[in-house]
Motif scaffolding. Sequence first.
Motif, PDB file in Angstrom:
ATOM      1  N   GLN A   1       0.803  -1.227   0.000  1.00  0.00           N
ATOM      2  CA  GLN A   1       0.000   0.000   0.000  1.00  0.00           C
ATOM      3  C   GLN A   1       0.838   1.281   0.000  1.00  0.00           C
ATOM      4  O   GLN A   1       0.539   2.237   0.712  1.00  0.00           O
ATOM      5  CB  GLN A   1      -0.960   0.013   1.214  1.00  0.00           C
ATOM      6  N   GLY A   2       1.908   1.300  -0.778  1.00  0.00           N
ATOM      7  CA  GLY A   2       2.736   2.483  -0.887  1.00  0.00           C
ATOM      8  C   GLY A   2       3.808   2.631   0.178  1.00  0.00           C
ATOM      9  O   GLY A   2       4.616   3.549   0.132  1.00  0.00           O
ATOM     10  N   VAL A   3       3.820   1.750   1.160  1.00  0.00           N
ATOM     11  CA  VAL A   3       4.853   1.785   2.202  1.00  0.00           C
ATOM     12  C   VAL A   3       6.104   1.116   1.652  1.00  0.00           C
ATOM     13  O   VAL A   3       6.040   0.064   1.017  1.00  0.00           O
ATOM     14  CB  VAL A   3       4.362   1.078   3.489  1.00  0.00           C
ATOM     15  N   THR A   4       7.259   1.755   1.883  1.00  0.00           N
ATOM     16  CA  THR A   4       8.537   1.245   1.395  1.00  0.00           C
ATOM     17  C   THR A   4       9.529   1.153   2.557  1.00  0.00           C
ATOM     18  O   THR A   4       9.223   1.557   3.682  1.00  0.00           O
ATOM     19  CB  THR A   4       9.127   2.175   0.322  1.00  0.00           C
ATOM     20  N   ALA A   5      10.724   0.688   2.249  1.00  0.00           N
ATOM     21  CA  ALA A   5      11.780   0.615   3.263  1.00  0.00           C
ATOM     22  C   ALA A   5      12.145   2.000   3.785  1.00  0.00           C
ATOM     23  O   ALA A   5      12.649   2.124   4.901  1.00  0.00           O
ATOM     24  CB  ALA A   5      13.014  -0.068   2.680  1.00  0.00           C
ATOM     25  N   LYS A   6      11.860   3.040   3.011  1.00  0.00           N
ATOM     26  CA  LYS A   6      12.185   4.411   3.425  1.00  0.00           C
ATOM     27  C   LYS A   6      11.040   5.104   4.160  1.00  0.00           C
ATOM     28  O   LYS A   6      11.178   6.251   4.572  1.00  0.00           O
ATOM     29  CB  LYS A   6      12.597   5.222   2.204  1.00  0.00           C
ATOM     30  N   SER A   7       9.927   4.397   4.344  1.00  0.00           N
ATOM     31  CA  SER A   7       8.785   4.973   5.063  1.00  0.00           C
ATOM     32  C   SER A   7       9.126   5.149   6.535  1.00  0.00           C
ATOM     33  O   SER A   7      10.056   4.535   7.053  1.00  0.00           O
ATOM     34  CB  SER A   7       7.559   4.079   4.912  1.00  0.00           C
ATOM     35  N   SER A   8       8.337   5.964   7.211  1.00  0.00           N
ATOM     36  CA  SER A   8       8.559   6.205   8.641  1.00  0.00           C
ATOM     37  C   SER A   8       8.206   4.968   9.458  1.00  0.00           C
ATOM     38  O   SER A   8       7.477   4.083   8.996  1.00  0.00           O
ATOM     39  CB  SER A   8       7.700   7.379   9.113  1.00  0.00           C
ATOM     40  N   ASP A   9       8.698   4.923  10.692  1.00  0.00           N
ATOM     41  CA  ASP A   9       8.355   3.826  11.597  1.00  0.00           C
ATOM     42  C   ASP A   9       6.843   3.770  11.796  1.00  0.00           C
ATOM     43  O   ASP A   9       6.259   2.681  11.839  1.00  0.00           O
ATOM     44  CB  ASP A   9       9.060   3.994  12.949  1.00  0.00           C
ATOM     45  N   ALA A  10       6.205   4.923  11.918  1.00  0.00           N
ATOM     46  CA  ALA A  10       4.750   4.967  12.117  1.00  0.00           C
ATOM     47  C   ALA A  10       4.014   4.347  10.925  1.00  0.00           C
ATOM     48  O   ALA A  10       3.027   3.621  11.106  1.00  0.00           O
ATOM     49  CB  ALA A  10       4.290   6.403  12.349  1.00  0.00           C
ATOM     50  N   GLU A  11       4.476   4.631   9.708  1.00  0.00           N
ATOM     51  CA  GLU A  11       3.843   4.056   8.516  1.00  0.00           C
ATOM     52  C   GLU A  11       4.018   2.544   8.480  1.00  0.00           C
ATOM     53  O   GLU A  11       3.095   1.809   8.127  1.00  0.00           O
ATOM     54  CB  GLU A  11       4.416   4.688   7.246  1.00  0.00           C
ATOM     55  N   LEU A  12       5.195   2.073   8.852  1.00  0.00           N
ATOM     56  CA  LEU A  12       5.431   0.629   8.885  1.00  0.00           C
ATOM     57  C   LEU A  12       4.591  -0.052   9.965  1.00  0.00           C
ATOM     58  O   LEU A  12       4.015  -1.119   9.738  1.00  0.00           O
ATOM     59  CB  LEU A  12       6.918   0.334   9.085  1.00  0.00           C
ATOM     60  N   ARG A  13       4.491   0.580  11.133  1.00  0.00           N
ATOM     61  CA  ARG A  13       3.644   0.021  12.197  1.00  0.00           C
ATOM     62  C   ARG A  13       2.180  -0.016  11.763  1.00  0.00           C
ATOM     63  O   ARG A  13       1.438  -0.937  12.108  1.00  0.00           O
ATOM     64  CB  ARG A  13       3.798   0.813  13.496  1.00  0.00           C
ATOM     65  N   ALA A  14       1.751   0.982  10.986  1.00  0.00           N
ATOM     66  CA  ALA A  14       0.358   1.061  10.547  1.00  0.00           C
ATOM     67  C   ALA A  14      -0.031  -0.106   9.639  1.00  0.00           C
ATOM     68  O   ALA A  14      -1.188  -0.533   9.646  1.00  0.00           O
ATOM     69  CB  ALA A  14       0.096   2.394   9.837  1.00  0.00           C
ATOM     70  N   ILE A  15       0.899  -0.646   8.871  1.00  0.00           N
ATOM     71  CA  ILE A  15       0.591  -1.782   7.994  1.00  0.00           C
ATOM     72  C   ILE A  15       1.021  -3.116   8.589  1.00  0.00           C
ATOM     73  O   ILE A  15       0.761  -4.167   8.003  1.00  0.00           O
ATOM     74  CB  ILE A  15       1.231  -1.617   6.598  1.00  0.00           C
ATOM     75  N   ALA A  16       1.657  -3.096   9.737  1.00  0.00           N
ATOM     76  CA  ALA A  16       2.206  -4.320  10.326  1.00  0.00           C
ATOM     77  C   ALA A  16       1.140  -5.398  10.522  1.00  0.00           C
ATOM     78  O   ALA A  16       1.396  -6.582  10.276  1.00  0.00           O
ATOM     79  CB  ALA A  16       2.905  -4.007  11.649  1.00  0.00           C
ATOM     80  N   ALA A  17      -0.061  -5.023  10.931  1.00  0.00           N
ATOM     81  CA  ALA A  17      -1.120  -6.015  11.161  1.00  0.00           C
ATOM     82  C   ALA A  17      -1.551  -6.709   9.870  1.00  0.00           C
ATOM     83  O   ALA A  17      -2.095  -7.811   9.907  1.00  0.00           O
ATOM     84  CB  ALA A  17      -2.319  -5.358  11.826  1.00  0.00           C
ATOM     85  N   ASP A  18      -1.303  -6.074   8.731  1.00  0.00           N
ATOM     86  CA  ASP A  18      -1.691  -6.640   7.437  1.00  0.00           C
ATOM     87  C   ASP A  18      -0.731  -7.704   6.922  1.00  0.00           C
ATOM     88  O   ASP A  18      -1.053  -8.404   5.956  1.00  0.00           O
ATOM     89  CB  ASP A  18      -1.787  -5.536   6.376  1.00  0.00           C
ATOM     90  N   HIS A  19       0.448  -7.807   7.521  1.00  0.00           N
ATOM     91  CA  HIS A  19       1.489  -8.691   6.999  1.00  0.00           C
ATOM     92  C   HIS A  19       2.052  -9.575   8.116  1.00  0.00           C
ATOM     93  O   HIS A  19       2.983  -9.179   8.817  1.00  0.00           O
ATOM     94  CB  HIS A  19       2.603  -7.871   6.346  1.00  0.00           C
ATOM     95  N   PRO A  20       1.482 -10.778   8.284  1.00  0.00           N
ATOM     96  CA  PRO A  20       2.005 -11.674   9.321  1.00  0.00           C
ATOM     97  C   PRO A  20       3.497 -11.942   9.134  1.00  0.00           C
ATOM     98  O   PRO A  20       3.991 -12.075   8.012  1.00  0.00           O
ATOM     99  CB  PRO A  20       1.186 -12.949   9.117  1.00  0.00           C
ATOM    100  N   VAL A  21       4.206 -11.998  10.264  1.00  0.00           N
ATOM    101  CA  VAL A  21       5.655 -12.225  10.283  1.00  0.00           C
ATOM    102  C   VAL A  21       5.927 -13.348  11.259  1.00  0.00           C
ATOM    103  O   VAL A  21       5.415 -13.347  12.382  1.00  0.00           O
ATOM    104  CB  VAL A  21       6.405 -10.944  10.716  1.00  0.00           C
ATOM    105  N   PHE A  22       6.749 -14.306  10.828  1.00  0.00           N
ATOM    106  CA  PHE A  22       7.092 -15.460  11.653  1.00  0.00           C
ATOM    107  C   PHE A  22       8.609 -15.585  11.779  1.00  0.00           C
ATOM    108  O   PHE A  22       9.313 -15.548  10.771  1.00  0.00           O
ATOM    109  CB  PHE A  22       6.571 -16.762  11.026  1.00  0.00           C
ATOM    110  N   ARG A  23       9.098 -15.765  13.017  1.00  0.00           N
ATOM    111  CA  ARG A  23      10.519 -16.085  13.246  1.00  0.00           C
ATOM    112  C   ARG A  23      10.604 -17.605  13.219  1.00  0.00           C
ATOM    113  O   ARG A  23       9.812 -18.306  13.853  1.00  0.00           O
ATOM    114  CB  ARG A  23      11.027 -15.541  14.556  1.00  0.00           C
ATOM    115  N   LEU A  24      11.578 -18.114  12.483  1.00  0.00           N
ATOM    116  CA  LEU A  24      11.730 -19.561  12.311  1.00  0.00           C
ATOM    117  C   LEU A  24      12.819 -20.092  13.232  1.00  0.00           C
ATOM    118  O   LEU A  24      13.844 -19.433  13.432  1.00  0.00           O
ATOM    119  CB  LEU A  24      12.122 -19.900  10.879  1.00  0.00           C
ATOM    120  N   THR A  25      12.599 -21.270  13.745  1.00  0.00           N
ATOM    121  CA  THR A  25      13.644 -22.037  14.418  1.00  0.00           C
ATOM    122  C   THR A  25      13.857 -23.266  13.562  1.00  0.00           C
ATOM    123  O   THR A  25      12.985 -24.140  13.468  1.00  0.00           O
ATOM    124  CB  THR A  25      13.222 -22.423  15.849  1.00  0.00           C
TER     125      THR A  25
END
Length: 154
Positions: free
Chosen positions: A127-151
């Motif tokens: 949704q237009g958020v990039t690696a150069k977006s602000s922390d707030a913008e990244l946090r705003a889309i975080a719920a839309d993109h599940p992230v898993f740490r692998l063991t």
Amino acid sequence: MSASTPKPYYAGRSRLGIRFNALFGKLARLGISLAGSAELSVRGRTSGRMQRIPVNPHAFEGSPYLVSVRGHSQWVDNVRAAGGGELRVGRKVRTFTVIEITDPAQKAAVLRTYLERWGWQVAQFFQGVTAKSSDAELRAIAADHPVFRLTVSH
């Protein structure tokens, strides 16, 4: 899910996207990894059969992660239910368990580095958020993109 609960974000696949996924998955099975891609195998929560999809494993602070760029997809639900899966490139198969990252700030940090590495390939799903977006913008889309740490158990 009630009528007032918003549907979780999911970007469906086009016919072309389905063909590309099939090609990238087949290449990974043959041992050809494109820019670090692999094939994820996870047991289906209803069928019990192994489901396969190409993914871009991502290293962050020394640990491997998986990010669902398309949002709350079937593989995400299957990994949650199974608690792990396998990553394959050719004959090399790595079995893993997962811990889902739910803290928005921690997810934002992983997403930023993921977009630095893979943004050229997955930008349309953020949704237009990039690696150069602000922390707030990244946090705003975080719920839309599940992230898993692998063991990885090798």
